[in-house]
Design a protein around this motif. Sequence first.
Motif, short mmCIF file in Angstrom:
data_model
loop_
_atom_site.label_atom_id
_atom_site.label_comp_id
_atom_site.label_asym_id
_atom_site.label_seq_id
_atom_site.Cartn_x
_atom_site.Cartn_y
_atom_site.Cartn_z
N LEU A 1 -89.79 74.78 -13.10
CA LEU A 1 -90.35 74.39 -11.81
C LEU A 1 -90.07 72.92 -11.52
CD1 LEU A 1 -91.93 75.05 -9.27
CD2 LEU A 1 -94.03 74.65 -10.55
N LEU A 2 -90.19 72.07 -12.52
CA LEU A 2 -89.88 70.66 -12.34
C LEU A 2 -88.42 70.46 -11.95
CD1 LEU A 2 -91.86 69.10 -15.33
CD2 LEU A 2 -92.44 69.00 -12.90
N ASP A 3 -87.52 71.22 -12.56
CA ASP A 3 -86.09 71.14 -12.21
C ASP A 3 -85.86 71.55 -10.77
OD1 ASP A 3 -85.49 70.29 -14.78
OD2 ASP A 3 -84.87 72.29 -15.47
N LEU A 4 -86.52 72.62 -10.34
CA LEU A 4 -86.37 73.08 -8.96
C LEU A 4 -86.89 72.04 -7.97
CD1 LEU A 4 -87.37 76.84 -9.29
CD2 LEU A 4 -85.10 75.94 -8.80
N LEU A 5 -88.01 71.42 -8.30
CA LEU A 5 -88.57 70.39 -7.42
C LEU A 5 -87.65 69.18 -7.33
CD1 LEU A 5 -92.33 70.57 -8.44
CD2 LEU A 5 -91.31 71.30 -6.28
N GLU A 6 -87.03 68.82 -8.45
CA GLU A 6 -86.09 67.70 -8.45
C GLU A 6 -84.87 68.02 -7.58
OE1 GLU A 6 -83.55 64.91 -11.55
OE2 GLU A 6 -84.98 66.38 -12.33
N LYS A 7 -84.37 69.25 -7.68
CA LYS A 7 -83.22 69.66 -6.86
C LYS A 7 -83.60 69.63 -5.38
CE LYS A 7 -81.01 72.60 -10.31
NZ LYS A 7 -80.65 73.98 -10.68
N LEU A 8 -84.80 70.05 -5.06
CA LEU A 8 -85.26 70.03 -3.66
C LEU A 8 -85.34 68.60 -3.15
CD1 LEU A 8 -86.37 71.46 -1.16
CD2 LEU A 8 -88.63 71.34 -2.21
N ASP A 9 -85.89 67.69 -3.96
CA ASP A 9 -85.96 66.28 -3.56
C ASP A 9 -84.56 65.71 -3.32
OD1 ASP A 9 -88.71 66.14 -3.62
OD2 ASP A 9 -88.80 65.31 -5.66
N ASN A 10 -83.63 66.02 -4.21
CA ASN A 10 -82.26 65.53 -4.06
C ASN A 10 -81.61 66.09 -2.80
OD1 ASN A 10 -82.51 64.10 -6.44
ND2 ASN A 10 -81.54 65.68 -7.69
N ALA A 11 -81.82 67.36 -2.52
CA ALA A 11 -81.25 67.98 -1.32
C ALA A 11 -81.84 67.36 -0.06
CB ALA A 11 -81.49 69.49 -1.34
N GLU A 12 -83.15 67.09 -0.06
CA GLU A 12 -83.79 66.46 1.10
C GLU A 12 -83.27 65.05 1.31
OE1 GLU A 12 -87.94 66.85 0.24
OE2 GLU A 12 -88.08 68.76 1.31
N GLN A 13 -83.09 64.30 0.24
CA GLN A 13 -82.57 62.94 0.36
C GLN A 13 -81.14 62.95 0.87
OE1 GLN A 13 -83.12 61.15 -3.48
NE2 GLN A 13 -85.33 60.90 -3.21
N ALA A 14 -80.33 63.87 0.39
CA ALA A 14 -78.95 63.98 0.85
C ALA A 14 -78.91 64.35 2.33
CB ALA A 14 -78.19 65.01 0.02
N GLN A 15 -79.76 65.26 2.73
CA GLN A 15 -79.81 65.69 4.13
C GLN A 15 -80.27 64.55 5.03
OE1 GLN A 15 -78.74 68.59 5.28
NE2 GLN A 15 -79.27 68.14 7.38
N SER A 16 -81.27 63.80 4.62
CA SER A 16 -81.78 62.71 5.47
C SER A 16 -80.78 61.56 5.56
CB SER A 16 -83.12 62.21 4.95
OG SER A 16 -82.98 61.61 3.69
N SER A 17 -79.94 61.37 4.55
CA SER A 17 -78.94 60.30 4.61
C SER A 17 -77.78 60.69 5.53
CB SER A 17 -78.42 59.96 3.21
OG SER A 17 -77.69 61.04 2.67
N LYS A 18 -77.57 61.98 5.77
CA LYS A 18 -76.52 62.44 6.66
C LYS A 18 -76.92 62.37 8.13
CE LYS A 18 -74.44 65.69 3.42
NZ LYS A 18 -74.14 67.11 3.14
N LEU A 19 -78.24 62.44 8.41
CA LEU A 19 -78.71 62.43 9.79
C LEU A 19 -78.74 61.00 10.31
CD1 LEU A 19 -81.73 64.88 9.48
CD2 LEU A 19 -79.48 65.38 10.41
N PRO A 20 -78.38 60.81 11.59
CA PRO A 20 -78.47 59.46 12.17
C PRO A 20 -79.94 59.06 12.27
CG PRO A 20 -77.83 61.06 13.84
CD PRO A 20 -77.85 61.77 12.53
N ALA A 21 -80.21 57.78 12.07
CA ALA A 21 -81.58 57.28 12.15
C ALA A 21 -82.08 57.42 13.57
CB ALA A 21 -81.64 55.82 11.70
N GLN A 22 -83.29 57.94 13.70
CA GLN A 22 -83.87 58.11 15.03
C GLN A 22 -84.65 56.85 15.39
OE1 GLN A 22 -86.13 61.72 15.15
NE2 GLN A 22 -84.39 62.99 14.63
N GLU A 23 -84.81 56.61 16.70
CA GLU A 23 -85.54 55.43 17.13
C GLU A 23 -86.98 55.50 16.66
OE1 GLU A 23 -85.19 54.51 21.26
OE2 GLU A 23 -83.12 55.17 21.31
N GLY A 24 -87.53 54.37 16.28
CA GLY A 24 -88.92 54.31 15.84
C GLY A 24 -89.07 54.52 14.36
N GLU A 25 -88.03 54.77 13.62
CA GLU A 25 -88.14 54.95 12.18
C GLU A 25 -87.61 53.76 11.45
OE1 GLU A 25 -86.69 58.60 10.56
OE2 GLU A 25 -87.60 59.77 12.12
#
Length: 67
Positions: free
Chosen positions: A43-67
């Motif tokens: 479960l810890l491994d799965l949570l780590e993979k999810l965190d990495n995937a979320e970080q990778a996804q957020s770095s690909k998206l352009p920053a929105q105003e106000g953030e």
Amino acid sequence: MNQQRMRTLAGRADDGLGVNSDIGSRLRALYGAIQDEGVPDQLLDLLEKLDNAEQAQSSKLPAQEGE
């Protein structure tokens, strides 16, 4: 019925909760046992993979105003 069982039943009736007090004590015991268990490595491994995937996804998206 044996005397031990009769005393137990009488004690439950005296607390005003009857069966509910037995259910409550069993739930507390179960919760305590679960609380003492560790988090499985899988479960810890799965949570780590999810965190990495979320970080990778957020770095690909352009920053929105106000953030």
